[in-house]
Design a protein around this motif. Sequence first.
Motif, PDB file in Angstrom:
ATOM      1  N   UNK A 267      43.763  47.123  34.705  1.00 38.85           N
ATOM      2  CA  UNK A 267      44.544  45.890  34.568  1.00 38.85           C
ATOM      3  C   UNK A 267      44.391  45.043  35.829  1.00 38.85           C
ATOM      4  N   UNK A 268      44.547  45.693  36.994  1.00 37.30           N
ATOM      5  CA  UNK A 268      44.414  44.978  38.262  1.00 37.30           C
ATOM      6  C   UNK A 268      43.016  44.386  38.415  1.00 37.30           C
ATOM      7  N   UNK A 269      42.001  45.175  38.087  1.00 36.62           N
ATOM      8  CA  UNK A 269      40.618  44.727  38.246  1.00 36.62           C
ATOM      9  C   UNK A 269      40.339  43.514  37.370  1.00 36.62           C
ATOM     10  N   UNK A 270      40.773  43.562  36.124  1.00 32.19           N
ATOM     11  CA  UNK A 270      40.467  42.490  35.171  1.00 32.19           C
ATOM     12  C   UNK A 270      41.291  41.228  35.417  1.00 32.19           C
ATOM     13  N   UNK A 271      42.380  41.358  36.160  1.00 30.89           N
ATOM     14  CA  UNK A 271      43.198  40.195  36.505  1.00 30.89           C
ATOM     15  C   UNK A 271      43.040  39.853  37.986  1.00 30.89           C
ATOM     16  N   UNK A 272      41.868  40.156  38.518  1.00 27.51           N
ATOM     17  CA  UNK A 272      41.626  39.897  39.935  1.00 27.51           C
ATOM     18  C   UNK A 272      41.814  38.409  40.249  1.00 27.51           C
ATOM     19  N   UNK A 273      42.482  38.082  41.358  1.00 22.90           N
ATOM     20  CA  UNK A 273      42.726  36.671  41.697  1.00 22.90           C
ATOM     21  C   UNK A 273      41.449  35.851  41.869  1.00 22.90           C
TER      22      UNK A 273
ATOM     23  N   UNK B 112      37.852  50.612  42.082  1.00 27.17           N
ATOM     24  CA  UNK B 112      38.877  50.841  41.059  1.00 27.17           C
ATOM     25  C   UNK B 112      40.208  51.248  41.678  1.00 27.17           C
ATOM     26  N   UNK B 113      40.157  51.829  42.876  1.00 26.45           N
ATOM     27  CA  UNK B 113      41.397  52.305  43.500  1.00 26.45           C
ATOM     28  C   UNK B 113      42.016  51.296  44.456  1.00 26.45           C
ATOM     29  N   UNK B 114      41.483  50.066  44.500  1.00 37.16           N
ATOM     30  CA  UNK B 114      42.074  49.060  45.370  1.00 37.16           C
ATOM     31  C   UNK B 114      43.400  48.585  44.784  1.00 37.16           C
ATOM     32  N   UNK B 115      44.389  48.302  45.648  1.00 41.17           N
ATOM     33  CA  UNK B 115      45.691  47.849  45.134  1.00 41.17           C
ATOM     34  C   UNK B 115      45.567  46.493  44.449  1.00 41.17           C
ATOM     35  N   UNK B 116      46.402  46.291  43.441  1.00 37.43           N
ATOM     36  CA  UNK B 116      46.388  45.026  42.717  1.00 37.43           C
ATOM     37  C   UNK B 116      47.759  44.394  42.697  1.00 37.43           C
TER      38      UNK B 116
ATOM     39  N   UNK C  19      49.028  45.539  24.794  1.00 36.74           N
ATOM     40  CA  UNK C  19      48.576  45.788  26.159  1.00 36.74           C
ATOM     41  C   UNK C  19      49.747  45.826  27.142  1.00 36.74           C
ATOM     42  N   UNK C  20      50.746  44.979  26.905  1.00 40.26           N
ATOM     43  CA  UNK C  20      51.913  44.970  27.795  1.00 40.26           C
ATOM     44  C   UNK C  20      52.738  46.241  27.610  1.00 40.26           C
TER      45      UNK C  20
ATOM     46  N   UNK D  25      39.973  41.107  30.423  1.00 40.37           N
ATOM     47  CA  UNK D  25      41.062  41.995  30.040  1.00 40.37           C
ATOM     48  C   UNK D  25      40.949  42.406  28.576  1.00 40.37           C
ATOM     49  N   UNK D  26      40.658  41.447  27.713  1.00 40.52           N
ATOM     50  CA  UNK D  26      40.531  41.756  26.288  1.00 40.52           C
ATOM     51  C   UNK D  26      39.358  42.697  26.022  1.00 40.52           C
ATOM     52  N   UNK D  27      38.304  42.550  26.804  1.00 35.69           N
ATOM     53  CA  UNK D  27      37.122  43.379  26.585  1.00 35.69           C
ATOM     54  C   UNK D  27      37.299  44.771  27.192  1.00 35.69           C
TER      55      UNK D  27
END
Length: 386
Positions: free
Chosen positions: A103-109, A159-163, A193-194, A120-122
Motif C-alpha cells: 500500500x505504501x509503495x503504490x501510494x508513494x508521494x 519494500x520495508x521502507x516506512x510509508x 482494499x480499505x 494500487x489497483x494493479x
Amino acid sequence: MNADPLDTAALRSAVPRVIAILVRRGADFAAAEDAVQDALVEALRTWGDEPPRDPQAWLVTVSWRRFLDATRSETSRRRREERVEEEPEGGPVPDTDDSLQLYFLCANPALTPASAVALTLRAVGGLTTRQIAAAHLVPEATMAQRISRAKRTVADVRLDEPGDVATVLRTLYLVFNEGYSGDVDLAAEAIRLTRRLAASVSHPEVAGLLALMMLTHARRAARHDAAGRLVSLEQQDRSLWDTHAIAEGVDILQSALARDQLGEFQAQAAIAALHADARSAAETDWVQVVEWYDELVALTDNPVVRLGRALAVGHADGPRAGLAALDEVDRSLPRRTAAAAYLHERAGDLALAARLYAEAALLAPSIPERDHLTRQAARLNQSPER
C-alpha cells in the motif's frame, strides 16, 4: 487461503502477498508484479473446477518460475535461485503478509495521484491493465504506459521502507470516487482494499475512511432515478438506502471516534452518519452537521470544506446566513455557483437562482451533473412563483 475458482476477488486478495514473497526472494518490484499478473491470468485460464489445494502457493510457484524465465542472465538466475529453494507446487508459503508495505509503495508521494491509483489497483487490487483502463475510460495502451512509468518511479524504493498512511488513504479515496465504469466497480473495490488495510493497521483514520465509504456507498441505489438522472440528497428515496451498510459504517465510526484522535475522514464520516440517521432532509440535525464542518475547517481549511459548511449553515441558520458563509469561499471553486443557486432558491430569489443554475451547468465537471443543473434552471424558469 480457500478460494472458489470463480471467486476472482478472493484470488486477487492473494496478489499483494505473492508479490511481497517474490520481492523478499530478490525480484525487483516491477518484475515481481509482472510475473504475478501472468500467473494470475494463467490461474483463471487453467484452473476450471479443480483449483490447487493451496492457491496462494500455486501462484507463488508459477510467479517465481515466470520471473526466472524472464531473467536473461544465467548468472543472475543462479544467484537468485541460490537465494531460496523453490517450494514444490502446492507447498506451504511463509505466513508473512507485507500487504501494508505494498500500500505504501503504490501510494508513494513521488507518484501522481492518477499513477498511484492505477498502481494500487494493479499491484494491491490484482486487477488487470485492461480492467483498470476500462474503469477509467482510457485505451489499454495508455493505462499500460501509466503503470509502467509508475513502476519505474518506485523501482528503487525498498519494500520495508516506512510509508505514510495519510497518502495511502488519499489514494484509496480517489479510487472510491472514481465510481463505476466498465466491468469493475471501483467504489466497491476501494471498500475491499480499505477493509484489508484496516485489518493490517490499527489507525483511527483508516477506520474513519472505511466508515465514510460505507455510509456514502449505502446511498448509491437512490442516487439516480429510473432514467439514470442524478437525484440530489434532499430528494432521494431514503427507503432505498442500505441500512446494513449504514449500521456497519456507524459502528466502525464510533469505534474510531472513541480513540479520541480525530482526523478529517472521521469528521466527514460523522457528517455522513448524521445524514444517514435522518428520515428526511428536513429532519437532519443541521446544527450538528455545522459543528462537524467546523471541526473539518480546523483540521483542513480547504475551500471544498467551506463550501459544504456554507450549505449546512444555510439549513441550520437560514439561506441568508448560508450565503454569507459562501462569501468566504473562493469564487473560482467548482460547484460554488451551484451552491449559490441553491441558497438563493431557498431564500426565494427564484429568477437569480435560475440564472445561477444555468451558469453552474456550464461549469459542471460531468455530463450527469450538467444535465441535473440544467433541469433545475428549467424548473425555476417555468415556476409560476418566479
